[in-house]
Design a protein around this motif. Structure first.
Motif, mmCIF file in Angstrom:
data_model
loop_
_atom_site.group_PDB
_atom_site.id
_atom_site.type_symbol
_atom_site.label_atom_id
_atom_site.label_comp_id
_atom_site.label_asym_id
_atom_site.label_seq_id
_atom_site.Cartn_x
_atom_site.Cartn_y
_atom_site.Cartn_z
ATOM 1 N N TRP A 82 0.835 -1.197 0.000
ATOM 2 C CA TRP A 82 0.000 0.000 0.000
ATOM 3 C C TRP A 82 0.868 1.246 0.000
ATOM 4 O O TRP A 82 2.035 1.193 0.338
ATOM 5 N N TRP A 83 0.260 2.354 -0.375
ATOM 6 C CA TRP A 83 0.946 3.628 -0.203
ATOM 7 C C TRP A 83 0.218 4.436 0.853
ATOM 8 O O TRP A 83 -0.951 4.199 1.141
ATOM 9 N N ALA A 84 0.927 5.362 1.457
ATOM 10 C CA ALA A 84 0.350 6.271 2.448
ATOM 11 C C ALA A 84 0.081 7.599 1.753
ATOM 12 O O ALA A 84 1.007 8.324 1.417
ATOM 13 N N ARG A 85 -1.167 7.869 1.525
ATOM 14 C CA ARG A 85 -1.533 9.132 0.872
ATOM 15 C C ARG A 85 -1.290 10.301 1.820
ATOM 16 O O ARG A 85 -1.490 10.191 3.018
ATOM 17 N N PHE A 86 -0.918 11.438 1.222
ATOM 18 C CA PHE A 86 -0.721 12.659 1.984
ATOM 19 C C PHE A 86 -1.829 13.672 1.735
ATOM 20 O O PHE A 86 -1.904 14.689 2.413
ATOM 21 N N ASP A 87 -2.662 13.400 0.733
ATOM 22 C CA ASP A 87 -3.756 14.305 0.402
ATOM 23 C C ASP A 87 -4.831 13.544 -0.358
ATOM 24 O O ASP A 87 -4.626 12.408 -0.770
ATOM 25 N N ALA A 112 3.324 -3.013 5.566
ATOM 26 C CA ALA A 112 2.721 -3.214 4.244
ATOM 27 C C ALA A 112 2.709 -1.940 3.410
ATOM 28 O O ALA A 112 2.352 -1.976 2.244
ATOM 29 N N VAL A 113 3.109 -0.819 3.992
ATOM 30 C CA VAL A 113 3.153 0.455 3.273
ATOM 31 C C VAL A 113 4.568 0.655 2.755
ATOM 32 O O VAL A 113 5.521 0.699 3.526
ATOM 33 N N ARG A 142 13.115 9.435 4.818
ATOM 34 C CA ARG A 142 13.913 8.993 5.963
ATOM 35 C C ARG A 142 13.709 7.504 6.221
ATOM 36 O O ARG A 142 14.637 6.787 6.582
ATOM 37 N N LEU A 143 12.492 7.029 6.001
ATOM 38 C CA LEU A 143 12.162 5.612 6.176
ATOM 39 C C LEU A 143 12.563 4.780 4.957
ATOM 40 O O LEU A 143 12.247 3.593 4.889
ATOM 41 N N ARG A 144 13.217 5.414 4.000
ATOM 42 C CA ARG A 144 13.684 4.758 2.778
ATOM 43 C C ARG A 144 12.512 4.248 1.931
ATOM 44 O O ARG A 144 12.584 3.199 1.297
ATOM 45 N N LYS A 145 11.438 5.017 1.951
ATOM 46 C CA LYS A 145 10.265 4.717 1.138
ATOM 47 C C LYS A 145 10.126 5.831 0.100
ATOM 48 O O LYS A 145 10.185 7.005 0.445
ATOM 49 N N PRO A 146 9.962 5.475 -1.158
ATOM 50 C CA PRO A 146 9.851 6.519 -2.188
ATOM 51 C C PRO A 146 8.557 7.313 -2.056
ATOM 52 O O PRO A 146 7.582 6.852 -1.463
#
Length: 158
Positions: A82-87, A112-113, A142-146
């Motif tokens: 999954w991705w974590a949406r910001f908006d 899972a994100v 910082r979490l090494r997630k694009p």
């Protein structure tokens, strides 16, 4: 070959190609179907990994319930990330309530994100003065997630 092959099925692939499962990097698993049905169909057709939009989880339920469903999806034979949406995809009145620091941080921390942003459409706000989205982008890095912004850079602007 393993010494004990009594419980194994051996398939003769002579003259055939074996490829790893396909990865679908941008999925909206709530359009026309649900995440479970989509994953099971995708697996039957050779796609073994899906990178999913989490937006409906943010609108439909609290974080703990959404995370319990993510845990269930992690048990499927298809990898559901999954991705974590910001908006949101468009401006909404209660955006500050839905996209708050505590929830975004928790989503980014979940196993899972695998990326932040997803379909980041609030670029004008980020460029103008929205430091909270910029902070979440930096936290993802910082979490090494694009951070996937669902945009492309004009070749002359690079």
């Amino acid at each position: 070959m393993p010494l004990n092959m009594t419980s194994m099925e051996v398939v003769d692939c002579s003259g055939k190609y074996v490829v790893p499962g396909y990865i679908e990097p941008h999925v909206h698993p709530f359009q026309l179907y649900n995440p479970y049905e989509l994953a099971m169909f995708a697996g039957q057709t050779g796609t073994t990994t899906l990178m999913n939009d989490n937006l409906p989880w943010l609108y439909l339920m609290d974080r703990n319930k959404a995370f319990s469903l993510l845990e269930d999806f992690m048990q499927l034979p298809v990898s559901m990330y999954w991705w974590a949406r910001f908006d949101s995809q468009s401006e909404i009145n209660e955006e500050q309530e839905i996209f708050n620091d505590e929830d975004i941080q928790a989503w980014l921390q979940h196993d899972a994100v695998v990326q932040g942003g997803g379909e980041l459409t609030a670029w004008p706000q980020v460029m103008k003065d929205d430091d909270r989205i910029l902070y979440w982008m930096q936290e993802a890095k910082r979490l090494r997630k694009p951070v996937e912004g669902h945009f492309r850079v004009h070749p002359k602007k690079r």
